[in-house]
Design an enzyme around this catalytic site. Structure first.
Site, PDB file in Angstrom:
ATOM      1  CE1 TYR A 105      -3.181   2.911   0.316  1.00 12.55           C
ATOM      2  CE2 TYR A 105      -3.042   2.774   2.708  1.00 12.55           C
ATOM      3  CZ  TYR A 105      -3.522   3.385   1.577  1.00 12.55           C
ATOM      4  OH  TYR A 105      -4.349   4.478   1.680  1.00 12.55           O
ATOM      5  CG  ASP A 144      -3.870   2.219  -3.522  1.00 15.09           C
ATOM      6  OD1 ASP A 144      -3.382   2.800  -4.507  1.00 15.09           O
ATOM      7  OD2 ASP A 144      -4.581   2.800  -2.676  1.00 15.09           O
ATOM      8  CG  HIS A 242      -9.221   1.615  -4.135  1.00 14.19           C
ATOM      9  ND1 HIS A 242      -8.050   1.821  -4.820  1.00 14.19           N
ATOM     10  CD2 HIS A 242      -9.275   2.564  -3.171  1.00 14.19           C
ATOM     11  CE1 HIS A 242      -7.411   2.849  -4.284  1.00 14.19           C
ATOM     12  NE2 HIS A 242      -8.139   3.323  -3.280  1.00 14.19           N
TER      13      HIS A 242
END
Length: 251
Positions: A105, A144, A242
């Site tokens: 992340y 991500d 998302h």
């Protein structure tokens, strides 16, 4: 082998929005989460047949990653090693027989770009880390990554040229990573496919109008590109700002 990656923007909230229904339906061998926003003791997920690994931020309700795997790994590492300390729970690495899986992340540069310098330092460290792993075994990186690489990867590229997630510096770091022996699996299979996004703002019904960004990825070592069977975006799946992304590898 099917792998899923999803920034759930809070796993507890996502569970209340149908996470488990999707989890069981997709039936992936490995399921990676980002932005879990909880400590392991704050949620009990009964996922029969999966081993669970959580890396939570010291700050409660912030950041965090998790991996649920049907295959027990040979080893597990949290973070990027002793020479790059971070307390936000942003990286988990699982070692399997034939590859490393790295769930990430990436830090956001913030709207005012006040964290851009840290972000660029992070990019250098993660690239070095991935290259080190790649000398031992091929790497599958997912998560991500908080950057839309090319103009095709976001709807309004002209108005976002200097905005967080589409700055020249962030995009250049992604290019450098890929030039270091890695492949963006989605663009490898779908080089010119437009209007394919993984994140949408909650404002002004932009998701319904598909005004989004592709910032969630599966990136693999170059020598694995021939093993990419599928690379898909599940934009129909709700529960977060998302959507999940998928890769299927013949590993």
């Amino acid at each position: 082998m099917k792998l899923i990656s999803w920034n759930v923007n809070g796993i507890r909230a996502c569970v209340n929005k149908g996470f488990l229904d999707y989890f069981h339906k997709v039936n992936a061998e490995i399921f990676c989460l980002q932005e879990t926003k909880c400590q392991p003791e704050q949620i009990q997920l009964q996922l029969d047949g999966y081993v669970q690994y959580w890396n939570s931020a010291e700050k409660k309700g912030y950041s965090g990653t998790a991996i649920f795997s049907k295959v027990k790994p040979l080893s597990v590492q949290f973070g990027l090693g002793d020479d790059f300390k971070e307390n936000e729970g942003r990286v988990i690495t699982l070692e399997f027989d034939s590859f490393y899986l790295v769930n990430v992340y990436t830090p956001n540069s913030k709207r005012d770009l006040s964290r851009l310098d840290y972000r660029l330092e992070w990019e250098e460290r993660i690239r070095t880390y991935l290259m080190e792993l790649d000398t031992i075994k091929p790497v599958v990186l997912c998560g991500d990554l908080n950057v839309a690489h090319h103009e095709i990867d976001l709807k309004n590229h002209k108005s976002n040229q200097k905005n967080s997630g589409f700055t020249p510096e962030e995009r250049a770091k992604m290019s450098t990573l890929l030039q270091s022996g890695f492949v963006d699996s989605f663009r490898y299979l779908h080089p010119n496919k437009e209007d394919c996004y993984t994140w949408w703002s909650y404002m002004n019904k932009v998701r319904e109008r598909n005004i989004g960004w592709r910032i969630d990825y599966f990136i693999v070592s170059d020598r694995l590109k021939g093993s990419i069977k599928e690379a898909e975006i599940h934009s129909e799946v709700l529960g977060s700002d998302h959507c999940p992304v998928e890769i299927e590898l013949t590993i």
